[in-house]
Scaffold this active site. Structure first.
Site, short mmCIF file in Angstrom:
data_model
loop_
_atom_site.label_atom_id
_atom_site.label_comp_id
_atom_site.label_asym_id
_atom_site.label_seq_id
_atom_site.Cartn_x
_atom_site.Cartn_y
_atom_site.Cartn_z
N TRP A 102 7.77 6.72 24.44
CA TRP A 102 6.33 6.57 24.65
C TRP A 102 5.90 7.21 25.96
O TRP A 102 4.82 7.79 26.05
CB TRP A 102 5.91 5.10 24.55
N ASP A 172 1.03 1.63 30.51
CA ASP A 172 0.93 1.44 29.06
C ASP A 172 1.63 0.13 28.73
O ASP A 172 2.86 0.05 28.75
CB ASP A 172 1.60 2.62 28.34
N LYS A 196 0.43 -5.41 18.51
CA LYS A 196 1.74 -6.05 18.72
C LYS A 196 1.55 -7.50 19.19
O LYS A 196 1.88 -8.42 18.47
CB LYS A 196 2.56 -5.23 19.70
C1 LIG Z 1 4.47 1.57 24.22
C2 LIG Z 1 3.58 2.20 23.20
N1 LIG Z 1 2.62 3.04 23.60
C3 LIG Z 1 1.78 3.63 22.73
C4 LIG Z 1 1.88 3.41 21.39
C5 LIG Z 1 0.96 4.11 20.44
O1 LIG Z 1 0.04 3.21 19.95
P1 LIG Z 1 -0.99 3.62 18.81
O2 LIG Z 1 -0.21 3.81 17.57
O3 LIG Z 1 -1.91 2.45 18.78
O4 LIG Z 1 -1.67 4.86 19.24
C6 LIG Z 1 2.86 2.53 20.90
C7 LIG Z 1 2.99 2.27 19.45
O5 LIG Z 1 3.92 1.69 18.96
C8 LIG Z 1 3.74 1.92 21.84
O6 LIG Z 1 4.70 1.10 21.42
#
Ligand SMILES: Cc1ncc(COP(=O)(O)O)c(C=O)c1O
Length: 360
Positions: A102, A172, A196
């Protein structure tokens, strides 16, 4: 009705009582004669829901008054681009810590808008650790320092807030928001998708300090993703995801009823410790992550004999344990044990793992 334990990384398990409330209120929200889905976002009924949503999140996280709380769309992924477009404040560089998949995505998207300095990376350990903070390279000319507080795929979590060395910290928190106590004052900006620990997919929370916004944004940024604009319009510059706001609000009320973040954090510690202990004492399962940064939310583990993976998953499902397959980039298994996963679910998983090991 059959109910299983759902270990999905997201969208993920809801507290049963929240689903029941949503069911009871589906046709008629609190005597309004309407479903929340049918309400105007400007009407008096929805205003009550929207105000409670923000005030409950503020109180659960003790968000100081000099921070805006926004509820946006586009997922956390969209924020990877919107953050540099909003808060560079005329600067041309931003620092990023790379601790997994991520972080890498956030880095790649930011590169379109600014020079990215990778302050530290744990790629050399296959993202099983967090680089020692004293080794991080920070450029004081950079606009901010970004990190991913919990790497959902690799199962790596910061156990404390790092030192931004004078730069505003951007985190994040998609997969660990509201799972542990934090001091919002230590951050410039926190963002998280809700799917989540906070509800269904479709809402992205952004908590941003006042001084970081309103200093001009990138020309390419749509107004609906301009933080200052959205803050001025209570996140209603466009039509918000009304029903999802309502569901997030129900989750926040549930969390308050549990005793808040401190209480849920104690439960999260107990659940995670139990599961890691079971993995560590077994000779079939292993988790490669440095114990000081093992995630309390996402617990990946591999089987010593990969040929058993399929059988493990099939038997797990037969025992009511779902969504345990690891991310395709990691392999093996992953148990996501967010706030709403009861301790009984973790115990059921451990019992199953123990029995599987005994019989295989
Ligand atoms: C730590 C993290 N950041 C960003 C995201 C991306 O999120 P989204 O699918 O809502 O764009 C996720 C998705 O699992 C994630 O676990």
């Amino acid at each position: 009705m059959s109910k299983v334990y759902n270990f999905s990384a997201g969208p993920s398990v809801f507290p049963k009582s929240v689903l029941e409330t949503a069911q009871q209120e589906l046709l008629d929200w609190q005597g309004s004669g309407m479903s929340v889905m049918e309400m105007s976002h400007r009407g008096k009924h929805f205003s009550i829901i929207a105000e409670a949503l923000e005030s409950d999140l503020r109180s659960l996280m003790a968000v100081p008054d000099n921070y805006k709380v926004l509820f946006l769309q586009g997922g956390a992924s969209a924020q990877f681009s919107f953050i540099p477009q909003n808060i560079l404040k005329g600067k041309t560089k931003a620092c990023y810590v790379n601790t997994g998949a991520w972080s890498e995505k956030a880095i790649n998207d930011a590169k379109t808008y600014c020079e990215v300095m990778v302050s530290a990376s744990s790629e050399n350990t296959h993202f099983t650790s967090i680089p020692e903070e004293s080794t991080w390279l920070i450029d004081e000319q950079a606009a901010y320092l970004h990190f991913t507080s919990n790497e959902t795929i690799h199962g790596v979590e910061f156990s404390k807030c790092p030192d931004g060395k004078g730069l505003p910290l951007v985190a994040d928190m998609s997969s660990n928001i509201l799972s542990r106590k934090i001091d919002v004052n230590q951050y410039g900006l926190i963002y998280a998708g809700t799917q989540k620990n906070m509800g269904p997919a479709g809402v992205t929370v952004v908590i941003v300090r006042d001084d970081l916004i309103g200093h001009g944004v990138s020309k390419t940024l749509p107004a609906v993703f301009d933080y200052a604009e959205q803050a001025q319009h209570q996140s209603m510059l466009n039509t918000p995801a009304t029903y999802n706001w309502y569901l997030v609000g129900l989750i926040l009320k549930w969390l308050k009823a549990q005793g808040g973040v401190e209480v849920i954090e104690r439960l999260n510690i107990a659940k995670a410790e139990k599961l890691y202990q079971a993995i560590d004492r077994s000779s079939l399962y292993s988790n490669p992550v440095d114990p000081i940064c093992r995630s309390r939310m996402n617990v990946p583990f591999i089987l010593a004999d990969q040929a058993l993976d399929k059988q493990f998953l099939t038997l797990a499902e037969a025992n009511g344990l779902f969504q345990l397959k690891g991310h395709r980039s990691f392999g093996g298994m992953r148990a996501s044990i967010y706030n709403a996963m009861p301790e009984s679910g973790v115990q059921a998983l451990i019992d199953f793992m123990t029995e599987f090991e005994r019989t295989h």
